[in-house]
Write a protein that holds these residues in place. Structure first.
Motif, PDB file in Angstrom:
ATOM      1  N   GLY A  84      17.455 -41.977  -3.259  1.00 46.32           N
ATOM      2  CA  GLY A  84      19.263 -41.987  -3.271  1.00 46.32           C
ATOM      3  C   GLY A  84      19.823 -40.660  -2.804  1.00 46.32           C
ATOM      4  N   LYS A  85      19.164 -39.858  -3.352  1.00 51.90           N
ATOM      5  CA  LYS A  85      19.933 -38.293  -3.165  1.00 51.90           C
ATOM      6  C   LYS A  85      19.849 -37.974  -1.682  1.00 51.90           C
ATOM      7  N   LYS A  86      18.701 -38.405  -0.905  1.00 54.99           N
ATOM      8  CA  LYS A  86      18.287 -38.112   0.424  1.00 54.99           C
ATOM      9  C   LYS A  86      19.503 -38.660   1.310  1.00 54.99           C
ATOM     10  N   ARG A  87      20.213 -39.900   0.850  1.00 54.87           N
ATOM     11  CA  ARG A  87      21.119 -40.684   1.663  1.00 54.87           C
ATOM     12  C   ARG A  87      22.432 -39.939   1.540  1.00 54.87           C
ATOM     13  N   ILE A  88      22.626 -39.246   0.278  1.00 51.88           N
ATOM     14  CA  ILE A  88      24.029 -38.767  -0.244  1.00 51.88           C
ATOM     15  C   ILE A  88      24.173 -37.510   0.544  1.00 51.88           C
ATOM     16  N   ILE A  89      23.120 -36.875   0.530  1.00 52.88           N
ATOM     17  CA  ILE A  89      23.107 -35.246   1.177  1.00 52.88           C
ATOM     18  C   ILE A  89      22.351 -35.445   2.203  1.00 52.88           C
ATOM     19  N   ASN A  90      22.695 -35.532   3.622  1.00 53.71           N
ATOM     20  CA  ASN A  90      21.973 -35.654   4.758  1.00 53.71           C
ATOM     21  C   ASN A  90      21.038 -34.452   5.169  1.00 53.71           C
ATOM     22  N   LYS A  91      20.326 -33.981   4.276  1.00 58.62           N
ATOM     23  CA  LYS A  91      19.658 -32.634   4.890  1.00 58.62           C
ATOM     24  C   LYS A  91      18.686 -32.714   4.083  1.00 58.62           C
ATOM     25  N   GLN A  92      17.420 -32.119   4.559  1.00 57.77           N
ATOM     26  CA  GLN A  92      16.073 -31.953   4.002  1.00 57.77           C
ATOM     27  C   GLN A  92      16.427 -31.303   2.519  1.00 57.77           C
ATOM     28  N   LEU A  93      15.516 -31.953   1.516  1.00 62.09           N
ATOM     29  CA  LEU A  93      15.665 -31.540   0.218  1.00 62.09           C
ATOM     30  C   LEU A  93      15.488 -30.109   0.043  1.00 62.09           C
ATOM     31  N   VAL A  94      14.311 -29.602   0.888  1.00 63.74           N
ATOM     32  CA  VAL A  94      13.845 -28.054   0.683  1.00 63.74           C
ATOM     33  C   VAL A  94      14.788 -27.250   1.283  1.00 63.74           C
ATOM     34  N   GLU A  95      16.014 -27.609   1.988  1.00 65.58           N
ATOM     35  CA  GLU A  95      16.599 -26.675   2.681  1.00 65.58           C
ATOM     36  C   GLU A  95      17.984 -26.752   1.699  1.00 65.58           C
ATOM     37  N   TRP A  96      18.127 -27.532   0.678  1.00 64.03           N
ATOM     38  CA  TRP A  96      19.383 -27.474  -0.009  1.00 64.03           C
ATOM     39  C   TRP A  96      19.470 -26.269  -0.557  1.00 64.03           C
ATOM     40  N   VAL A  97      20.884 -25.774  -0.779  1.00 62.25           N
ATOM     41  CA  VAL A  97      21.443 -24.764  -1.469  1.00 62.25           C
ATOM     42  C   VAL A  97      22.373 -25.340  -2.547  1.00 62.25           C
ATOM     43  N   GLN A  98      22.514 -24.058  -3.509  1.00 64.80           N
ATOM     44  CA  GLN A  98      23.462 -24.518  -4.613  1.00 64.80           C
ATOM     45  C   GLN A  98      24.613 -25.480  -4.209  1.00 64.80           C
ATOM     46  N   LYS A  99      25.349 -25.245  -3.190  1.00 62.21           N
ATOM     47  CA  LYS A  99      26.498 -25.870  -2.970  1.00 62.21           C
ATOM     48  C   LYS A  99      26.347 -27.440  -2.538  1.00 62.21           C
ATOM     49  N   ASP A 100      24.971 -27.599  -2.184  1.00 60.52           N
ATOM     50  CA  ASP A 100      24.643 -28.975  -2.018  1.00 60.52           C
ATOM     51  C   ASP A 100      24.296 -29.768  -3.132  1.00 60.52           C
ATOM     52  N   VAL A 101      23.785 -28.878  -4.343  1.00 56.62           N
ATOM     53  CA  VAL A 101      23.369 -29.552  -5.386  1.00 56.62           C
ATOM     54  C   VAL A 101      24.669 -29.888  -6.195  1.00 56.62           C
ATOM     55  N   GLU A 102      25.584 -28.897  -6.100  1.00 53.62           N
ATOM     56  CA  GLU A 102      27.086 -29.051  -6.619  1.00 53.62           C
ATOM     57  C   GLU A 102      27.839 -30.247  -6.114  1.00 53.62           C
ATOM     58  N   SER A 103      27.797 -30.587  -4.873  1.00 56.11           N
ATOM     59  CA  SER A 103      28.289 -31.681  -4.037  1.00 56.11           C
ATOM     60  C   SER A 103      27.639 -32.955  -4.600  1.00 56.11           C
ATOM     61  N   LEU A 104      26.357 -32.953  -4.606  1.00 53.00           N
ATOM     62  CA  LEU A 104      25.507 -34.119  -5.212  1.00 53.00           C
ATOM     63  C   LEU A 104      26.005 -34.517  -6.597  1.00 53.00           C
ATOM     64  N   ILE A 105      26.062 -33.517  -7.562  1.00 53.16           N
ATOM     65  CA  ILE A 105      26.475 -33.767  -8.978  1.00 53.16           C
ATOM     66  C   ILE A 105      27.939 -34.188  -9.047  1.00 53.16           C
ATOM     67  N   LEU A 106      28.905 -33.805  -8.255  1.00 56.61           N
ATOM     68  CA  LEU A 106      30.109 -34.226  -8.057  1.00 56.61           C
ATOM     69  C   LEU A 106      30.262 -35.608  -7.524  1.00 56.61           C
ATOM     70  N   GLN A 107      29.532 -35.756  -6.666  1.00 54.61           N
ATOM     71  CA  GLN A 107      29.604 -37.250  -5.970  1.00 54.61           C
ATOM     72  C   GLN A 107      28.887 -38.271  -6.757  1.00 54.61           C
ATOM     73  N   SER A 108      27.830 -37.865  -7.513  1.00 52.02           N
ATOM     74  CA  SER A 108      27.167 -38.693  -8.501  1.00 52.02           C
ATOM     75  C   SER A 108      27.980 -39.164  -9.515  1.00 52.02           C
ATOM     76  N   LYS A 109      28.788 -38.130 -10.208  1.00 53.81           N
ATOM     77  CA  LYS A 109      29.728 -38.291 -11.312  1.00 53.81           C
ATOM     78  C   LYS A 109      30.979 -39.194 -10.878  1.00 53.81           C
ATOM     79  N   GLU A 110      31.535 -39.358  -9.685  1.00 53.21           N
ATOM     80  CA  GLU A 110      32.379 -39.914  -9.116  1.00 53.21           C
ATOM     81  C   GLU A 110      31.838 -41.480  -9.009  1.00 53.21           C
ATOM     82  N   LEU A 111      30.650 -41.447  -8.563  1.00 53.24           N
ATOM     83  CA  LEU A 111      30.073 -43.000  -8.476  1.00 53.24           C
ATOM     84  C   LEU A 111      29.742 -43.587  -9.480  1.00 53.24           C
TER      85      LEU A 111
END
Length: 84
Positions: A51-78
């Motif tokens: 599910g997270k791979k669909r939200i952040i259209n980027k390889q997981l191994v390339e994620w940075v802190q900003k991507d994780v924060e964005s994911l958390i905010l989007q998840s909370k909104e959902l």
């Protein structure tokens, strides 16, 4: 044992090694199995990763802190979880 301020050559090699998402997933789920996590927990992790791979259209191994924060905010909104 006292902490060092420097990484060994082996430690540097590990963090510099480029791996794919599939290799990272394989290592993670192998670790879950070795730690004897319940099969339902492992399935939950797999579903969440996909599910997270669909939200952040980027390889997981390339994620940075900003991507994780964005994911958390989007998840909370959902989930409609509000924080103040």
């Amino acid at each position: 044992m006292r902490r060092r301020k420097e990484l060994t050559e082996d430690e540097l090699r590990i963090i510099k090694k480029k791996i794919s998402d599939e290799e990272a997933y394989e290592a993670f789920f192998k670790d879950c199995y070795l730690r004897n996590l319940r099969p339902t927990t492992i399935e939950y992790y797999k579903n969440e990763f996909n599910g997270k791979k669909r939200i952040i259209n980027k390889q997981l191994v390339e994620w940075v802190q900003k991507d994780v924060e964005s994911l958390i905010l989007q998840s909370k909104e959902l989930m409609k979880v509000y924080y103040y």
